[in-house]
Enzyme design. Structure first.
Site, PDB file in Angstrom:
ATOM      1  N   ARG A 126     -37.216  64.215  80.465  1.00 47.03           N
ATOM      2  CA  ARG A 126     -38.603  64.574  80.137  1.00 47.03           C
ATOM      3  C   ARG A 126     -39.579  63.522  80.649  1.00 47.03           C
ATOM      4  O   ARG A 126     -40.721  63.825  80.974  1.00 47.03           O
ATOM      5  CB  ARG A 126     -38.730  64.803  78.626  1.00 47.03           C
ATOM      6  CG  ARG A 126     -38.421  63.608  77.788  1.00 47.03           C
ATOM      7  CD  ARG A 126     -38.155  63.946  76.319  1.00 47.03           C
ATOM      8  NE  ARG A 126     -36.831  64.530  76.093  1.00 47.03           N
ATOM      9  CZ  ARG A 126     -36.383  64.921  74.902  1.00 47.03           C
ATOM     10  NH1 ARG A 126     -37.146  64.810  73.825  1.00 47.03           N
ATOM     11  NH2 ARG A 126     -35.182  65.432  74.776  1.00 47.03           N
TER      12      ARG A 126
ATOM     13  N   LYS B 213     -24.616  56.621  76.823  1.00 45.26           N
ATOM     14  CA  LYS B 213     -23.806  57.734  76.319  1.00 45.26           C
ATOM     15  C   LYS B 213     -22.430  57.200  75.910  1.00 45.26           C
ATOM     16  O   LYS B 213     -21.805  56.462  76.664  1.00 45.26           O
ATOM     17  CB  LYS B 213     -23.650  58.809  77.403  1.00 45.26           C
ATOM     18  CG  LYS B 213     -24.940  59.582  77.665  1.00 45.26           C
ATOM     19  CD  LYS B 213     -24.748  60.660  78.689  1.00 45.26           C
ATOM     20  CE  LYS B 213     -26.070  61.357  78.995  1.00 45.26           C
ATOM     21  NZ  LYS B 213     -26.593  62.147  77.864  1.00 45.26           N
TER      22      LYS B 213
ATOM     23  N   LYS C 290     -35.715  68.916  87.358  1.00 45.48           N
ATOM     24  CA  LYS C 290     -35.219  67.599  86.905  1.00 45.48           C
ATOM     25  C   LYS C 290     -34.150  67.106  87.878  1.00 45.48           C
ATOM     26  O   LYS C 290     -33.198  67.815  88.172  1.00 45.48           O
ATOM     27  CB  LYS C 290     -34.631  67.703  85.488  1.00 45.48           C
ATOM     28  CG  LYS C 290     -33.908  66.436  85.034  1.00 45.48           C
ATOM     29  CD  LYS C 290     -33.449  66.482  83.580  1.00 45.48           C
ATOM     30  CE  LYS C 290     -32.499  65.325  83.266  1.00 45.48           C
ATOM     31  NZ  LYS C 290     -32.008  65.330  81.870  1.00 45.48           N
TER      32      LYS C 290
ATOM     33  N   GLU D 239     -34.374  60.860  79.114  1.00 43.41           N
ATOM     34  CA  GLU D 239     -35.051  60.393  80.329  1.00 43.41           C
ATOM     35  C   GLU D 239     -35.598  61.528  81.180  1.00 43.41           C
ATOM     36  O   GLU D 239     -36.577  61.347  81.901  1.00 43.41           O
ATOM     37  CB  GLU D 239     -34.081  59.539  81.163  1.00 43.41           C
ATOM     38  CG  GLU D 239     -33.111  60.318  82.064  1.00 43.41           C
ATOM     39  CD  GLU D 239     -32.189  61.267  81.321  1.00 43.41           C
ATOM     40  OE1 GLU D 239     -31.909  61.010  80.140  1.00 43.41           O
ATOM     41  OE2 GLU D 239     -31.752  62.269  81.919  1.00 43.41           O
TER      42      GLU D 239
END
Ligand code: BES
Ligand code: MN
Ligand code: ZN
Length: 490
Positions: free
Chosen positions: A347, A272, A260, A345
């Site tokens: 994944r 966030k 990732k 995001e």
């Protein structure tokens, strides 16, 4: 600074400081050590008694030697219980010694630690790794660093023989760990998708790997709507990095490592909030950093396997072009995803990267990702989560991690929880309920691997350490480069 092995035993070694390791409740000074103690004017026994040194893990003490021998300091390190003492423990002990010797301004250091696996070269390698990892310091962003120069000049590993090969091996591995640490530690205005691609290019050039960087248009042609959905709001172009190590001759097996690579994760429109740790989200490319770190090490170690290193790099930002909560994306395997939370995001980027990896026809895929806060809640900061579809591959990763001293815990691939990802309008949503959040994340990824043996590692906790421990200094750890290297070499 030079590290080398020597035949000299502690009794016959001469230098600035000597470091001795002791197992728990085995601190009797007999035989050779008694002779050494005599040479040191009884300092050894006095230190053990005065410091109440018992050999417990992490125990350490140091004292000045008064007698007229060239050895000026003695360092004692507790190794803990002899049962289950592994390479990882040895590395941690060596790291503690190196830190203490640096603090004590030692120039020439002799280290006497026990053998592991009755193998002098594995022992030397683990010790050298521990030393080099502990002494690594990142002064890139300081105009006037406090400790520019390292007092240590020579470190000798006692009673192990020459060990040039093992120490050279350790340096190769460590160069990969350090690359991963430096990529993670650098802020998101330094490490972008562009610079990650440049780093991969430099590795390819330096060590003769082949490289392919897919630009946005290339990704569009491949139908990577899921990855590109995440990349949409960034002012910077996404880069899909594919670096390949080809061994000489026919490869023994073909492997893919997928990391990732979110160079920053603001959360997107599901931004966030305060207290979410948004300011730490430069580390969200920790998986990709370890992928490139592993590539750098593997390129030098030259194993018999072919290895593909894949990073779908971008950042998760907000703008008028950002993907919206509720948008539906189509991944490169044709599956559709309702994005019910833009902060899930990682994944989405991994979905297309996994499809790409499987198309390469590899024998196994390992992905690593700072994927979920839920995994940190479950396992804490030091242990990564492991999910897999293939018992053999799972066992390989577990063995590799034990030898690296990097901790993983196998988590359940509980198919029933996929119900939480069902969407009324698309093939799936990208997030499910709060509970079991790291498991539904793994199940989401599983939709993008059809039949290749696959392991998913959620490394959100261990890529960063708040304080130094074992071979890690505080900050970026380079986790799990050494596990990946051991696996590929295995
Ligand atoms: N990058 C984060 C996960 C993370 C959190 C890594 C803390 C390191 C430290 C990931 O993209 C994320 O935001 N995950 C969400 C998922 C949620 C929206 C389902 C999370 O864990 O809260
Ligand atoms: Mn996120
Ligand atoms: Zn993220």
């Amino acid at each position: 600074m030079q590290i080398r092995g020597t035949d000299h035993s502690p009794l016959h070694w001469l230098g600035d400081a000597i470091a001795l390791g002791f197992f728990e409740n085995a601190v009797e000074i007999t035989g050779d050590l008694a002779q050494l103690d005599e040479k040191l004017g009884g300092t050894l026994q006095e230190l053990i008694t005065e410091a109440e040194f018992t050999g417990k893990t992490g125990q350490k003490c140091v004292t000045r030697v008064g007698s007229n021998t060239p050895i000026r300091k003695v360092i004692l390190i507790g190794l803990g219980k002899i049962e289950g003492f592994k390479r990882g423990n040895l590395g941690a002990a060596a790291a503690a010694i190196a830190r203490l010797a640096k603090k004590e301004k030692v120039k020439t250091l002799g280290i006497n630690l026990p053998l592991v696996e009755q193998n002098a070269s594995k022992t030397a390698e683990a010790i050298a790794e521990g030393i080099l990892l502990a002494l690594h310091q990142d002064n890139r962003f300081k105009s006037d660093p406090e400790d520019k120069t390292l007092p240590l000049e020579t470190i000798e590993l006692l009673a192990l023989g020459k060990q040039n090969e093992a120490i050279a091996q350790a340096k190769k591995v460590v160069s990969g760990v350090i690359l991963a640490r430096e990529l993670v530690a650098a802020p998101a205005n330094e490490v972008t998708a562009i610079t990650m691609a440049e780093t991969a290019q430099a590795i390819a050039q330096d060590y003769g790997l082949s490289i392919e960087i897919l630009e946005q248009e290339d990704c569009e042609k491949l139908g990577m709507g899921s990855f590109l959905g995440v990349a949409r709001a960034s002012e910077l172009p996404p880069k899909f990095i594919h670096l390949t190590y080809h061994p000489e001759g026919t490869p023994s097996r073909k492997l893919a490592i997928v990391g990732k690579s979110l160079t920053f994760d603001s959360g997107g429109l599901n931004i966030k909030g305060v207290g979410s740790g948004i300011e730490t989200m430069k580390m969200d490319m920790g998986g990709g950093a370890a992928t490139l770190g592993a590539a750098k090490a593997i390129a030098q170690l030259k194993p018999s396997a072919e290895v593909h290193f894949i990073c779908a790099a971008t950042e998760n930002m907000i703008s008028g072009r950002a993907m919206r909560p509720g948008d539906i994306l189509k991944a490169s395997n044709g599956k559709t995803i309702e994005v019910n939370n833009t902060d899930a995001e990682g994944r989405l980027t991994l979905a297309d990267a996994l499809v790409f990896a499987e198309k390469l026809g590899v024998d196994a895929i390992v992905d690593l990702a700072t994927l979920t806060g839920a995994c940190i809640v479950a396992l804490g900061d030091d242990i990564a989560g492991l999910w897999g579809t293939d018992e053999t591959l799972i066992a390989q990763i577990k063995t590799a991690s034990e030898n690296a001293g990097e901790k993983f815990w196998e988590m359940p691939m509980e198919e029933k929880y996929f119900e939480g990802l069902k969407s009324p309008i698309a093939d799936m949503k990208n997030t499910g309920p709060r509970s079991g959040g790291s498991i539904t994340a793994a199940l989401f990824l599983k939709q993008f691997v059809e039949k290749t043996p696959w392991v998913h590692l959620d490394v959100a906790g261990p890529v960063w350490a708040d304080k130094e421990s074992g071979v890690n200094n505080s900050g970026a750890t380079g986790f799990p480069v050494r596990t990946l290297v051991n696996w590929v070499l295995g």
